[in-house]
Design an enzyme around this catalytic site. Structure first.
Site, short mmCIF file in Angstrom:
data_model
loop_
_atom_site.label_atom_id
_atom_site.label_comp_id
_atom_site.label_asym_id
_atom_site.label_seq_id
_atom_site.Cartn_x
_atom_site.Cartn_y
_atom_site.Cartn_z
CG HIS A 75 73.42 87.11 21.82
ND1 HIS A 75 73.09 87.83 23.12
CD2 HIS A 75 73.37 85.95 22.18
CE1 HIS A 75 72.65 87.17 24.29
NE2 HIS A 75 72.98 85.79 23.64
CG ASP A 77 70.05 90.75 21.68
OD1 ASP A 77 71.01 90.02 21.17
OD2 ASP A 77 68.68 90.23 21.57
CG ASP A 107 72.80 84.92 27.71
OD1 ASP A 107 72.86 84.72 26.42
OD2 ASP A 107 71.46 84.73 27.80
CD GLU A 139 70.21 84.43 21.45
OE1 GLU A 139 70.31 83.32 21.56
OE2 GLU A 139 69.92 85.16 22.45
CD GLU A 140 69.05 86.74 25.30
OE1 GLU A 140 67.98 85.80 25.22
OE2 GLU A 140 69.92 86.41 25.88
CD GLU A 167 73.68 81.91 23.79
OE1 GLU A 167 73.65 82.11 25.16
OE2 GLU A 167 73.23 82.84 22.90
CG HIS A 362 67.47 85.16 30.19
ND1 HIS A 362 66.41 84.47 29.44
CD2 HIS A 362 68.74 85.23 29.41
CE1 HIS A 362 67.02 84.48 28.12
NE2 HIS A 362 68.22 84.95 28.22
ZN ZN Z 1 72.78 84.16 24.91
#
Ligand code: ZN
Length: 388
Positions: A75, A77, A107, A139-140, A167, A362
């Site tokens: 992803h 984002d 990520d 995705e997030e 991931e 994150h």
């Molecule tokens: Zn991810």
């Protein structure tokens, strides 16, 4: 057009991180750059646009124009950096202590950079089996970007067979994950002075009935022995959760509004749809009792995510391939959702396998260890040999 110079995976990572592609913003800067880079190396690229055309997914195909590709899925984002304390600029890859710091390094722009490198190599070497990149958006915010991208792939490129969703798994082969669904709940009550309680409907107290139903179901689930498939998960069962709540205006007024968010994380051998049906039925029961007292009372539901689980595949092609490339023979499952279940639902064999540790995702000062990035590089080199 002069042949564009091929970048190293590390140089590609620098470029990808420099685009602040937080989910609420457009990702087109990154997509424009990447499409130019890939087409400059002779790779066919396609876009799937979102509704307002502020975001696009990029689909790229290297090697012979035929079915059976290995699909590398990531992803574009990333999560925001506001409210986090960063030691260095989150949008610049900074190397220190054997780590590459920057938002998305783990990520999951690290994997995407490696995948882009592999595509260019695959095209240059002239592989026998095609390699595809599927780079989603959103995705997030609940894996909402992948399903329309996967439908567009079916129209535009030959169907791939094995999907590797990169991931962060520390390059372990993850064959299963839970599914999940989330609802915004808005309970609408009826305001009266609290001294007249039975004449009003407290949105908070009615909402509490629903939340306590979730508690009761959690207790019921946890009292049962887990299924053999569920036993591999931590925790080894489905969980129902409320993560936010707000409501009411004064201690002595029955609340007109109460809002909360419910999420259900469902082990992959239980149907998400069954859990959703049970939840909605309970909501309607509570609502009917509220409306007996005050017909204007109601409970509104808005589903804000819905991600299918990844079911381990006996003799799955993606698992066999990923094991061959990593040498990992352990069975791994995770409790977070990914786009892997969505690829599997669309008929791909799918696993999760990527560099870095999900614990870093994150976080402020997000990083990927250089050793993990190098492990990802070795994975891509072996993949290229397997495609040759
Ligand atoms: Zn991810």
């Amino acid at each position: 057009m002069p042949e564009m110079q091929a970048l190293t995976s590390r140089q590609i990572l620098d470029r990808l991180v420099s685009f602040p592609t937080v989910s609420r913003a457009s990702n087109l800067g990154l997509i424009d750059w990447l499409e130019d880079y890939l087409t400059g190396h002779g790779i066919r690229c396609f876009r799937h646009w979102n509704e307002d055309r502020q975001k696009a997914a990029l689909i790229a195909h290297a090697g012979p124009w035929e079915a059976g590709a290995v699909v590398l899925s990531g992803h574009s984002d990333v999560v925001p950096v506001e409210g986090q304390t960063w030691t260095s600029d989150p949008w610049t890859v900074t190397e220190r202590d054997g780590r590459l710091y920057g938002r998305g390094t783990c990520d999951m722009k690290g994997f995407v950079a490696l995948a882009v490198w592999a595509l260019v190599e695959a095209q240059a070497r002239g592989v026998a089996r095609p390699l595809q990149l599927a780079l989603s958006y959103d995705e997030e915010v609940g894996c909402t970007g992948a399903p329309p991208m996967i439908r567009t792939m079916a129209e535009l490129v030959p169907k791939g067979s094995a999907a590797i969703i990169g991931e962060p798994s520390r390059m372990a082969v993850i064959t299963g994950h839970k599914g999940g669904t989330g609802y915004h709940v808005h309970v609408k009550g009826f305001e009266v002075h609290s001294s007249l309680l039975p004449e009003g409907v407290s949105a908070i107290m009615e909402g509490a009935r629903l939340i306590d139903w979730l508690n009761a179901v959690n207790a019921e689930i946890q009292a049962r022995p887990p299924s053999p498939l569920a036993a591999a998960f931590r925790p080894p069962f489905t969980t129902l959760h409320v993560g936010m709540i707000q409501g009411g205006t004064a201690h002595n007024i029955t609340a007109a509004d109460c809002r909360f968010a419910v999420e259900m994380r469902v082990v992959p051998d239980e149907a998400l749809a069954d859990w959703e049906a049970r939840f909605v039925a309970t909501v309607r029961e509570i609502e009917a009792a509220m409306q007996k007292l005050r017909p204007e009372a109601a409970i509104h539901l808005e589903r804000f995510f819905d991600v299918p689980g990844l079911i381990p595949e006996p003799q799955g092609e993606a698992e066999a391939l990923a094991r061959r490339l990593t040498g990992d023979n352990a069975t791994g499952v995770v409790s977070y959702g990914t786009e892997a279940g969505q690829f599997q639902q669309a008929g791909y064999s799918a696993v999760v396998c990527g560099p870095g540790d999900i614990a870093q995702a994150h976080q402020p000062d997000e990083y990927i260890e250089i050793s993990e990035f190098q492990a990802g590089q070795r994975f891509m080199e072996r993949l290229l040999e397997a495609l040759a």
